[in-house]
Design an enzyme around this catalytic site. Sequence first.
Site, mmCIF file in Angstrom:
data_model
loop_
_atom_site.group_PDB
_atom_site.id
_atom_site.type_symbol
_atom_site.label_atom_id
_atom_site.label_comp_id
_atom_site.label_asym_id
_atom_site.label_seq_id
_atom_site.Cartn_x
_atom_site.Cartn_y
_atom_site.Cartn_z
ATOM 1 N N ASP A 113 -6.929 2.204 8.261
ATOM 2 C CA ASP A 113 -5.558 2.625 7.940
ATOM 3 C C ASP A 113 -5.302 4.051 8.413
ATOM 4 O O ASP A 113 -4.792 4.879 7.674
ATOM 5 C CB ASP A 113 -5.307 2.496 6.431
ATOM 6 C CG ASP A 113 -3.867 2.844 6.063
ATOM 7 O OD1 ASP A 113 -2.991 2.763 6.940
ATOM 8 O OD2 ASP A 113 -3.622 3.195 4.885
ATOM 9 N N GLU A 142 0.819 -1.204 0.000
ATOM 10 C CA GLU A 142 0.000 0.000 0.000
ATOM 11 C C GLU A 142 0.853 1.254 0.000
ATOM 12 O O GLU A 142 0.654 2.181 -0.791
ATOM 13 C CB GLU A 142 -0.914 0.006 1.253
ATOM 14 C CG GLU A 142 -1.972 1.110 1.258
ATOM 15 C CD GLU A 142 -1.538 2.410 1.938
ATOM 16 O OE1 GLU A 142 -2.253 3.409 1.834
ATOM 17 O OE2 GLU A 142 -0.437 2.438 2.540
#
Lengths: 464, 464
Positions: free
Chosen positions: B353, B327
């Site tokens: 996140d 990511e």
Amino acid sequence: MRDGVGYATGMTHTVLTALALVLAAPAAAQTVPAQVEQLRDSALHDEHAWDITEGLTTEVGQRLAGTEAEARARAWAVAKLKAMGFANVRVESFDMPVWTRGAESAEIVAPFPQKLVVAALGNSASTSPEGITGQVVGFETLADLVAAPDAAVRGKIVFVSHAMPRTQDGSGYGYFGGPRRQGPGIASKKGAIAIVIRSIGTDYHRNPHTGVMSFPEGVEPIPAGALTLPDAEQLQRILKRGRPVTMRLTLVSQTGHGQSGNVIAEVPGRDPSLPPVLVGGHLDSWDQGTGAIDDATGVAIATAAAKRIMDSGRPLRTIRIVWFGAEEVGLFGGEDYLKKHGSEPHYALAESDFGAGRIWRVNSNLGKAREAEAKMLQSALAPLGIVPGALDKAEGSDIGPLLDAGMPGVGLSQDGTHYFDLHHTPDDTLDKVDPEELRQNVAAWTAMLAVLAGPIEPDPKRPR
Amino acid sequence: MRDGVGYATGMTHTVLTALALVLAAPAAAQTVPAQVEQLRDSALHDEHAWDITEGLTTEVGQRLAGTEAEARARAWAVAKLKAMGFANVRVESFDMPVWTRGAESAEIVAPFPQKLVVAALGNSASTSPEGITGQVVGFETLADLVAAPDAAVRGKIVFVSHAMPRTQDGSGYGYFGGPRRQGPGIASKKGAIAIVIRSIGTDYHRNPHTGVMSFPEGVEPIPAGALTLPDAEQLQRILKRGRPVTMRLTLVSQTGHGQSGNVIAEVPGRDPSLPPVLVGGHLDSWDQGTGAIDDATGVAIATAAAKRIMDSGRPLRTIRIVWFGAEEVGLFGGEDYLKKHGSEPHYALAESDFGAGRIWRVNSNLGKAREAEAKMLQSALAPLGIVPGALDKAEGSDIGPLLDAGMPGVGLSQDGTHYFDLHHTPDDTLDKVDPEELRQNVAAWTAMLAVLAGPIEPDPKRPR
């Protein structure tokens, strides 16, 4: 509090003690001269201390003792003290051994490969650039290491995870600093190939706390480093898994010789035959931060206070400002001052070397004959929120030997609650200094100088 | 708040809006099934999320995308998810470019020699091991750099000191992240030999904030690094002295190719024909901390919630857990999931996140037809101190493309007040996770799953 008060006290005793102090307080009150009050209060607007702190940390930065950086700092100090108008600005030089940091790293090789953040301790032995690799043996306390059989340590990398608690007066640093000061020598004597300790600090940032140590005579120096608290606790968690832990440790350093010096300046007193009042801090710093709270603020506070006295007129006694060199690495500046001036009488000694948190307590040790003066000092400081402390002690690293020899001294205790978050780390930088707290320090030091060096009279050479 | 609400609002408008929200609140209240309440409240005692966070950060540590460390993290994840009892545990692999950090340092050569702490930004060009030396030209904002004539920048090292403010919802990261994301490309186009920025962060520790950036097509990559806030402000003070400032910058890095992958596991629903509820976070981390809050806690929270549902019985709909790979360095895992699963219907998507601060707001975008369900979700979360937010938006980095394509989603907003103190720094370590706040997160996610994937019925294969 520093020297063991409160060991055997239960709640009742503590409450009674507090009560006794409260009841005693009015008796301690003394009339404070208007001059002292006025100087103290106007110092709450001081800009000199910030100016010195900002200048030294910005234009010099780190200034490890005995290096060219410390030499640049001395040149900066001389120029600054002259520009501020002090008299007799000079450097008293001395030679010293110099240890400097090289490449450093630590990594867990097995069972869970990962890097840890480490810093060598001052006087650590050097590894090769490739480092050394060994199995880690962990100890929760220094006492556990002492108690361990040599066979459990021999050929291994010792890890001591002793944790220092947070205190206002910094009193944990003595006892809990043991892993740094004595740990390497003990580990070496037991045959360890290296030692890493949990940093002697209270913050959870990846900035290790360095600091000086030395190996006892006849003990083989070994590489010695400090892990940050997050890394030390990581290593503890890894060790708790119960599998053998292998570490690769690289702590390269160099040793040599260099020159340091004490930078001295004065505010001449009206009566030069009287012993001076010495105020100071230390000019050198550790090598990874910019030495803002350790100890740019110390020299700044003492100097700003002296400047304020000087600008208000002429004190009775000479104020001697000393920016000691090479404090961090072994009190070499203090030793040199002792050698050169230890036989001269001093009216009082005071050193600022515990950051720039607000001053919360005043200790002094002026002797029985000067108790009224000591109590006047307490009264002069109380409006700044400063607690009257002991009348039979004072403290200071560079001035320690002089105090130990019986010279009069004052200890203005800074609040150290957060001091060991920053102490000896890369994080000791200007942004950590609170300008308001710095001014409270200057006000306290100014009041102290007004009491001890005063009274101050108009200076014919400096029309006001 | 993230997308621009409040730009043109005066005080009156703001007050009226707040009032409208207060008045609207009772209307949003829905009866919450006892099952949801019971699962939510028991999740406040969760230990799974801590167990995953502690295990991943301790036994793997940093796990930079595409490296062998991330491969070890995937192996750890597969073993963990299987051990927890999830079904269909698998890795969906993909190839990707890999940038890795080498030696890095910065120092002021003149006028005040000193070292600064720097970290290369992801995709920075590499210097030689000896570094490059150049004059520094400083800009307070990215707009100032954009406005500068090329001649002022050509051949120099650009420094942008734009400061990001602290916010609860992290909304400053978009605008104030510009110096990192666009700065290097702009500086290169103007002929700069390198760029250093003030870290996109809010803490004053000597730990720089890295992060990814990329050069626009056709623009020559240059070395690009981030200074810590103390170092950036030091450089600003030095520049303010008005003398030419020379910097030596070493940012060594390597580029290559590697493999990453998404780790997927499931709690099978009673009706496999229904679209799954996807929950997740990302497995990879930046390389200097242990990726505790970014994003071990994210995968831990989502997985702990799914585990609690699984252990309570069998949900109507399948819960799909995705630990996205890669990511940080460019959303490669999200892209791969989109490619492989973007055409499958999903009942809802949610990604954690943004650390492990307590959840303070719930946004969702389930569509007009499911408004009652969205309001039920708000009601189920309110007892955890979670504010009902928008009904027409959701967020998440890896799931962003799917959300943008119109898929339903939920955004459980963590309190990000302190998130950018740690984000992308060596300080992102386990000690920063508050176990109580982590449990509040798990409770919120468990309640969300109970609403979206429920009702849950006894599982004949798992006698309770």
